[in-house]
Design a protein around this motif. Structure first.
Motif, PDB file in Angstrom:
ATOM      1  N   ASN A  50       0.812  -1.216   0.000  1.00  0.00           N
ATOM      2  CA  ASN A  50       0.000   0.000   0.000  1.00  0.00           C
ATOM      3  C   ASN A  50       0.843   1.263   0.000  1.00  0.00           C
ATOM      4  O   ASN A  50       0.352   2.338  -0.335  1.00  0.00           O
ATOM      5  N   ILE A  84      -7.021   3.344   3.653  1.00  0.00           N
ATOM      6  CA  ILE A  84      -5.698   3.955   3.827  1.00  0.00           C
ATOM      7  C   ILE A  84      -5.910   5.437   4.096  1.00  0.00           C
ATOM      8  O   ILE A  84      -6.591   6.115   3.323  1.00  0.00           O
ATOM      9  N   TYR A  98      -3.621   2.258   8.160  1.00  0.00           N
ATOM     10  CA  TYR A  98      -4.149   1.221   7.279  1.00  0.00           C
ATOM     11  C   TYR A  98      -5.070   0.333   8.095  1.00  0.00           C
ATOM     12  O   TYR A  98      -4.689  -0.168   9.147  1.00  0.00           O
TER      13      TYR A  98
END
Length: 124
Positions: A50, A84, A98
């Motif tokens: 991510n 996120i 997250y």
């Protein structure tokens, strides 16, 4: 102000259906802390992956000349939400929160609200 450990606990306890949480440094891709996860949800790998999502969005915004900050990024899977949220402010430069949620048991609006609250109190 809350530590990383306290923030992770608030993320997990404050949202019904939370499966895992992490505080991540997106300059390095390293998780500063994780809570939850398990078989099929390796939060350290997800944190690193991510990081690329955040970097790509920042680059895209720059190329498009878009002003303003990213509030959050939502990735919707068949059975999960992956949320996120970049951390703003002096203490949060380069960090993001997250949170992974069970799609059937969670309230996305409440999760976004909880992450905003956690972000405001996070101190690293």
């Amino acid at each position: 102000m809350a530590s990383v450990e306290v923030s992770l606990k608030e993320m997990m306890a404050g949202v019904e259906g939370a499966l895992g949480a992490a505080v991540v440094d997106y300059t390095s891709g390293m998780a500063l802390g994780t809570l939850g996860g398990g078989k099929g949800l390796d939060l350290t790998i997800a944190a690193a992956g991510n990081t690329d999502v955040i970097r790509a969005e920042v680059r895209t915004m720059e190329h498009l000349g878009l002003k303003g900050a990213i509030e959050d990024i939502l990735i919707t899977l068949e059975k999960q939400y992956h949320l996120i949220r970049p951390v703003t402010g002096l203490n949060g430069n380069g960090l993001f929160l997250y949170l992974v949620l069970d799609k059937a048991r969670s309230n996305l609006a409440m999760a976004r609200h909880q992450l905003k609250k956690v972000e405001e109190h996070l101190e690293v």
